[in-house]
Scaffold this active site. Structure first.
Site, PDB file in Angstrom:
ATOM      1  N   HIS A 138      28.108  64.608  32.370  1.00 50.52           N
ATOM      2  CA  HIS A 138      27.452  65.907  32.249  1.00 50.52           C
ATOM      3  C   HIS A 138      26.041  65.726  31.705  1.00 50.52           C
ATOM      4  CE1 HIS A 138      30.732  68.732  33.154  1.00 50.52           C
ATOM      5  NE2 HIS A 138      31.528  67.829  32.605  1.00 50.52           N
TER       6      HIS A 138
ATOM      7  N   ASN B 126      46.379  49.562  36.794  1.00 48.71           N
ATOM      8  CA  ASN B 126      47.526  49.653  35.897  1.00 48.71           C
ATOM      9  C   ASN B 126      47.679  51.053  35.303  1.00 48.71           C
ATOM     10  OD1 ASN B 126      49.760  48.601  34.369  1.00 48.71           O
ATOM     11  ND2 ASN B 126      48.739  46.603  34.436  1.00 48.71           N
TER      12      ASN B 126
ATOM     13  N   ARG C  71      28.582  43.357  25.546  1.00 49.00           N
ATOM     14  CA  ARG C  71      27.564  42.309  25.610  1.00 49.00           C
ATOM     15  C   ARG C  71      28.194  41.043  26.172  1.00 49.00           C
ATOM     16  NH1 ARG C  71      23.182  44.068  22.859  1.00 49.00           N
ATOM     17  NH2 ARG C  71      23.495  45.706  21.299  1.00 49.00           N
TER      18      ARG C  71
ATOM     19  N   THR D  98      27.814  49.818  29.553  1.00 47.05           N
ATOM     20  CA  THR D  98      26.724  50.756  29.801  1.00 47.05           C
ATOM     21  C   THR D  98      25.657  50.197  30.728  1.00 47.05           C
ATOM     22  OG1 THR D  98      25.524  49.954  27.851  1.00 47.05           O
ATOM     23  CG2 THR D  98      27.050  51.803  27.531  1.00 47.05           C
TER      24      THR D  98
END
Length: 203
Positions: free
Chosen positions: A112, A82, A179, A164
């Site tokens: 980085h 989208n 979570r 993550t």
């Protein structure tokens, strides 16, 4: 399955594109989709789209300006990316079939280095790890998926989440960091989770 027509706001059908190396039939690509990559004739990195992929306005696909061998973007058939989404393929980006990527999401397979000698982060070397999105998953609007993360088949990432770590198949994950809140269709979800964990068949 939705049958798209040439309604207002739906990207036009594209039969070829100078920055896409392989493209299935029926893909729709907005004129404002942009690319960051070396010329295809000097770079082994590839962008490939399955049949019926849709790239809406402002989507950006990034392989990077260097010739790193891990770079690629693959989008499976029937997936919809989208408006305003950012697809980073510097470390490899594999999107399965029938995936929904919401507006202004970012799938980031590169970053980085924070601990290199140069104080200016922008001057430090890139870090890379592949991002994989399983078939039928939904990445909510303005979500961010970081490098090295795998999203399982049929998983849902809530709007605005930052992912993550890996999310199992059929899981619903939200928040920053994301979570797991629950599983879709609990019985099926537990079976897929067991397969994900290598536990074999669970009844």
């Amino acid at each position: 399955m939705t049958i798209w027509t040439d309604a207002t706001g739906i990207p036009p059908v594209a039969y070829a594109h100078p920055h896409i190396d392989q493209m299935g039939a029926g893909c729709r690509i907005a004129d404002s989709v942009s690319f960051v990559r070396q010329r295809p004739d000097v770079c082994t990195a590839r962008i490939s789209l399955g049949e019926g992929v849709m790239l809406f306005d402002g989507v950006r696909l990034v392989l990077g300006a260097d010739l790193h061998t891990s770079a690629f973007i693959r989008i499976g058939g029937g997936s919809v990316i989208n408006v305003g989404s950012y697809l980073s393929g510097e470390g490899g980006l594999d999107i399965g079939e029938g995936v929904l990527v919401g507006p202004h999401a970012a799938l980031l397979s590169a970053g980085h280095s924070l601990d290199a000698a140069e104080p200016c982060v922008a001057r430090n070397p890139l870090t890379r790890a592949p991002v994989r999105i399983g078939a039928g998953a939904w990445i909510g609007a303005r979500s961010i998926v970081l490098q090295g993360v795998t999203i399982g088949e049929g998983a849902v990432i809530g709007a605005g989440s930052v992912v993550t770590r890996d999310v199992p198949p059929m899981a619903v994950a939200v928040g920053n960091p994301a979570r797991i809140m629950r599983y879709r269709h609990a019985q099926r979800g537990w079976r897929r989770l067991a397969t994900w964990l290598g536990m074999g068949q669970v009844t």
